[in-house]
Design an enzyme around this catalytic site. Sequence first.
Site, short mmCIF file in Angstrom:
data_model
loop_
_atom_site.label_atom_id
_atom_site.label_comp_id
_atom_site.label_asym_id
_atom_site.label_seq_id
_atom_site.Cartn_x
_atom_site.Cartn_y
_atom_site.Cartn_z
CB SER A 97 -0.90 -0.16 1.18
OG SER A 97 -1.41 1.28 1.37
CE1 TYR B 124 -4.38 -2.04 4.80
CE2 TYR B 124 -3.44 0.06 4.15
CZ TYR B 124 -3.96 -1.16 3.98
OH TYR B 124 -4.16 -1.40 2.56
P1 NAD Z 1 -11.02 -5.97 -1.62
O1 NAD Z 1 -11.65 -5.73 -0.29
O2 NAD Z 1 -11.84 -5.61 -2.87
O3 NAD Z 1 -10.35 -7.14 -1.45
C1 NAD Z 1 -9.80 -7.83 -0.66
C2 NAD Z 1 -10.12 -9.44 -0.90
O4 NAD Z 1 -9.25 -10.21 -0.03
C3 NAD Z 1 -11.44 -9.55 -0.76
O5 NAD Z 1 -11.93 -10.53 -1.77
C4 NAD Z 1 -11.56 -10.49 0.58
O6 NAD Z 1 -12.56 -11.23 0.76
C5 NAD Z 1 -10.30 -10.96 0.70
N1 NAD Z 1 -9.72 -11.47 2.00
C6 NAD Z 1 -9.91 -10.68 3.19
N2 NAD Z 1 -9.37 -11.37 4.20
C7 NAD Z 1 -9.12 -12.73 3.74
C8 NAD Z 1 -8.40 -13.91 4.38
N3 NAD Z 1 -8.30 -13.88 5.42
N4 NAD Z 1 -8.28 -14.97 3.37
C9 NAD Z 1 -8.40 -14.84 1.99
N5 NAD Z 1 -8.89 -13.56 1.60
C10 NAD Z 1 -9.36 -12.61 2.16
O7 NAD Z 1 -10.01 -4.49 -1.45
P2 NAD Z 1 -8.99 -4.22 -2.20
O8 NAD Z 1 -8.72 -2.68 -2.24
O9 NAD Z 1 -8.92 -4.99 -3.66
O10 NAD Z 1 -7.57 -5.07 -1.52
C11 NAD Z 1 -6.64 -5.75 -2.10
C12 NAD Z 1 -5.49 -5.31 -1.48
O11 NAD Z 1 -5.09 -3.95 -1.83
C13 NAD Z 1 -5.32 -5.58 0.10
O12 NAD Z 1 -4.03 -6.12 0.61
C14 NAD Z 1 -5.37 -3.99 0.49
O13 NAD Z 1 -4.55 -3.93 1.56
C15 NAD Z 1 -4.52 -3.67 -0.94
N6 NAD Z 1 -4.68 -1.96 -0.92
C16 NAD Z 1 -5.96 -1.44 -1.19
C17 NAD Z 1 -6.06 -0.21 -1.34
C18 NAD Z 1 -7.42 0.47 -2.01
O14 NAD Z 1 -7.31 1.75 -1.95
N7 NAD Z 1 -8.46 -0.29 -2.27
C19 NAD Z 1 -5.14 0.63 -1.17
C20 NAD Z 1 -3.65 0.32 -0.84
C21 NAD Z 1 -3.72 -1.23 -0.68
#
Ligand code: NAD
Length: 262
Positions: A140, A153
Amino acid sequence: MAAVDFTGRCAVVTGGANGIGRATAMRLARHGAKVFVGDLKPLPENERPFAELGIVQRACDVRSEAALCELIDAAVAETARLDILVNNAGIGMVKQITEVTEDDWNACLDTNLKAAFFGCKHAVRHMIPAGGGAIINTASNAGLLPRAHDPVYSISKMALVALTKSLALCHAKDRVRINCVCPGPVGDTGMMNADLAKAADRSQAEAAFIAASPLAKSFGRMISPEEVAEAILYLASDAAMMVTGTAIAIDGGKSLGVPPSG
Ligand code: NAD
């Protein structure tokens, strides 16, 4: 850049049911990879598009080493190889230290950090004897520049960047490349939608997320999951054969420093 071709390659994507993980899984499959998605909550609406692309989806809680091992071994059992692992599953944790419980700490660190470590452990088991592979961790912008509103986080993602560099150093000799992407703010994701749903004024909260990233502000929109997936595909591809231990910010300059006022 030449079109990436993953024909004949096997990829495992955690957290692939939604957001960045789903966009990555679908792009990898469209470029020829056999993709295995593991997610805590496989979504019924993915069944058809995933089936059309040959993506195999299964329930997997990445907080469990045994579950991760099963996910990876099932992919290898079907394809006899593992070329790409995307440790993408993650959860947010917007709480100040005085409100954080031990369960909160464990949930965030186990999902965002421990799972990537054990994912790497079980991937390198297959990749080393095969002569190499590519692992990409979704960190992130908080992994590059910590934030005051979500310390746990931020800690988990800063440690994930450190894990990426440390393991990249250990496994370059094995031709296993380990990199990470540092995105945000990414719209159209479960994480962002959950954050916006909690806000008193959704459009004001959305504007604040956009304003915090210089390029997002300039374009007047958040980063898309597909734009993050593109960077993951590059890191997974042969075009990045000499790239390891990097943290690519897909954050519109958010982690660069304090932007000019106005
Ligand atoms: P999202 O919630 O759409 O996707 C996250 C996925 O991880 C979901 O499908 C969820 O069911 C799954 N998940 C959560 N806990 C789990 C577990 N214990 N076992 C298996 N699967 C699990 O959100 P996203 O933004 O696509 O997140 C993906 C990655 O991107 C994450 O690591 C998040 O920290 C990172 N991220 C997102 C953002 C943002 O702005 N959305 C910014 C920086 C980093």
